[in-house]
Scaffold this active site. Structure first.
Site, short mmCIF file in Angstrom:
data_model
loop_
_atom_site.label_atom_id
_atom_site.label_comp_id
_atom_site.label_asym_id
_atom_site.label_seq_id
_atom_site.Cartn_x
_atom_site.Cartn_y
_atom_site.Cartn_z
N ARG A 84 -73.16 50.72 -54.97
CA ARG A 84 -71.97 51.82 -54.24
C ARG A 84 -72.62 53.09 -54.26
O ARG A 84 -72.92 53.74 -55.06
CB ARG A 84 -70.67 51.68 -55.20
N LYS B 225 -73.73 61.03 -59.22
CA LYS B 225 -72.88 61.25 -60.40
C LYS B 225 -73.55 62.30 -61.24
O LYS B 225 -74.69 62.59 -61.25
CB LYS B 225 -72.42 60.45 -61.30
#
Ligand code: PMM
Length: 281
Positions: free
Chosen positions: A259, A220
């Site tokens: 994840r 991210k």
């Protein structure tokens, strides 16, 4: 196939490693590398071979500002991939649409991962309650188009925890079994970089809500910014070392699942954390 009704577990002493299989042309993290079903299947098999405990198949990009695919297009993307990977182990379907979740469960998915926590589609929660499958509910304040305008908090950790607790209460009241309900603070979703860091620093407060917690920081943007000047951020494919560090942090604090896109790095990071805790196997 009868759906599994319990949460998957990771290797002893380690969180579950969820490998990401994005069947999208425009995900921020891999830019559509696995958009063709054959490529997505091969990628999922490779991730499984590298040690992924669960494969998370998604057909909608949630990057800020993304357009939603039609329901028919989302189904076309994910169903062959879910079906092809389901025989190898647990598969979660990453979708906000109940119709897509139902079709994926019918072809072998055994968990539902909804970044809206059931808020985007009123049919999602009744479906999950009726099927008795694990449900991953992420903190969400609205669809990707315009979501960063909603990144306004008094105290991001307290506010996210309160909103997640309210969601969990509503989900359990609607029939989702508490032991099958996973909460996720939603890194990068209506969050600034500093909001993401605060949530990671104070992850114990999310864990204290009493549900298993999924941490999804992989590649991210906030990880690309750290240590870099504005304009010199690391691109997504160069964020896996940073992701391995947040993976280790999440494991040490007791997350249920990480994840990730780079399963090899995550498995290594979790082995190091286990060794530091006395399990060098
Ligand atoms: N992040 C993305 C997609 N799905 N699901 C959960 N539960 N948590 C997340 O943080 C999350 C998610 C972002 O997109 P990517 O698939 O390109 O990483």
């Amino acid at each position: 196939m009868t759906p599994a009704t319990e949460l998957p577990v990771g290797r002893p002493g380690r969180p579950v490693v969820m490998g990401v299989v994005n069947v999208t042309p425009d995900s921020f993290s891999d830019g559509g590398a696995w958009f063709q079903p054959g490529d997505a299947l091969a990628h999922g098999r490779a991730l499984r071979g590298q040690g992924a405990d669960v494969l998370d198949v998604g057909g909608e990009s949630t990057r800020p500002g993304a357009e939603r695919p039609s329901e028919a297009e989302e189904l076309r993307r994910v169903l062959p991939v879910v079906e092809g990977l389901a025989g190898l182990g647990p598969v979660s379907i990453d979708t906000m649409r109940a119709s897509v979740a139902a079709a994926a469960l019918d072809v072998g998915a055994t968990l539902v991962n909804d970044v809206s926590g059931g808020l985007a589609d009123p049919d999602m929660v009744p479906l999950v309650a009726e099927r008795g499958v694990p449900f991953i509910a992420m903190h969400w304040r609205g669809h990707s188009a315009g979501m960063q305008e909603r990144a306004v908090y008094d105290d991001v950790v307290a506010d996210v925890c309160r909103e997640l607790a309210e969601r969990a209460e509503a989900l359990v009241a609607a029939g989702v079994a508490p032991q099958r309900l996973v909460l996720d603070p939603g890194f990068g979703f209506a969050k600034t970089a500093e909001h993401n860091w605060q949530l990671l620093r104070r992850l114990e407060e999310v864990l204290a809500l009493g549900h298993p917690v999924l941490v999804g920081t992989s590649r991210k943007a906030f990880l690309g910014k750290v240590g870099r000047e504005p304009g010199a951020e690391r691109p997504p494919l160069e964020r896996d070392v940073a992701t391995a560090v947040t993976t280790a942090h999440a494991a040490r604090l007791g997350a249920w699942c990480v994840r990730v896109h780079d399963v090899v790095a995550a498995v290594d990071a979790l082995d190091v954390v286990a060794a530091l805790g006395g399990d060098a196997s």
